[in-house]
Design an enzyme around this catalytic site. Sequence first.
Site, short mmCIF file in Angstrom:
data_model
loop_
_atom_site.label_atom_id
_atom_site.label_comp_id
_atom_site.label_asym_id
_atom_site.label_seq_id
_atom_site.Cartn_x
_atom_site.Cartn_y
_atom_site.Cartn_z
N ASP A 28 -12.77 3.66 1.35
CA ASP A 28 -13.38 3.29 0.07
C ASP A 28 -14.52 2.32 0.33
O ASP A 28 -14.47 1.55 1.28
CB ASP A 28 -12.33 2.65 -0.85
CG ASP A 28 -11.72 1.39 -0.25
OD1 ASP A 28 -11.12 1.47 0.85
OD2 ASP A 28 -11.84 0.31 -0.86
N ASN A 72 -11.46 -5.15 5.03
CA ASN A 72 -10.46 -5.64 5.98
C ASN A 72 -9.87 -4.55 6.86
O ASN A 72 -9.49 -4.82 8.00
CB ASN A 72 -9.36 -6.39 5.23
CG ASN A 72 -9.86 -7.70 4.69
OD1 ASN A 72 -10.74 -8.34 5.27
ND2 ASN A 72 -9.34 -8.13 3.56
N ASN A 117 -4.93 -3.89 5.83
CA ASN A 117 -5.38 -4.98 6.70
C ASN A 117 -4.85 -4.87 8.12
O ASN A 117 -5.27 -5.62 8.99
CB ASN A 117 -4.98 -6.33 6.11
CG ASN A 117 -5.64 -6.59 4.78
OD1 ASN A 117 -6.44 -5.80 4.29
ND2 ASN A 117 -5.31 -7.71 4.17
N HIS A 155 -8.34 1.89 -3.36
CA HIS A 155 -8.30 1.57 -1.93
C HIS A 155 -7.81 2.74 -1.09
O HIS A 155 -7.95 2.73 0.12
CB HIS A 155 -7.38 0.36 -1.72
CG HIS A 155 -7.94 -0.71 -0.83
ND1 HIS A 155 -9.24 -0.77 -0.38
CD2 HIS A 155 -7.34 -1.80 -0.29
CE1 HIS A 155 -9.40 -1.83 0.37
NE2 HIS A 155 -8.27 -2.48 0.45
#
Length: 189
Positions: free
Chosen positions: A92, A113, A67, A19
């Site tokens: 990513d 997100n 997020n 991530h």
Amino acid sequence: MKLVVGLGNPGKQYAATRHNAGTWWISRLADVLHITLKAEPRFHGLCARIGQGDSEVWFLNPQTYMNASGKAVAALCHYYKIQPESILVVHDELDLPPGTSRLKLDGGLGGHNGLKDIAAHLSTKNFWRLRIGIGHPGDKNAVINYVLQPPRKEEAALIDDSIQRSLEVWPLIAEGHYQAAMMKLHTTA
């Protein structure tokens, strides 16, 4: 380009996870440009700036969780009056295999997100994205665990190669030659 954002999660426990491909990219670009990203609390991230006036470019690694990336991006954009189409978000991408990177403007958010939060804070999806392929685990229920784990050795080498290739088109992106950057990046030898 006025703002380049590398998405990821803060903290040592996430530093090597898939991530964080966006933060890896920004860190490598900072090394190439000989700049240091420093904590900037009002922008909720690590920042650096090069140039002045019309040639000024900001670099940002949000220190919010993925997020909540929009909080950092919006804070910097609103303060410096940066328009969404002058933003490049590096992130990513599950839908691309490791070793692949793609540049695009606007479009869907692919369930990412971080991108969703940025789009919500900016009230638009009209910003550039540099998508760093990390591959998909094959099962949508495994995605959360997958992105929060380090890539396997062979995947890491492929991701590193795609980051290197995409860094090579940075000068074209910085100068606003987006079509040339896409042509070079998307063409396989």
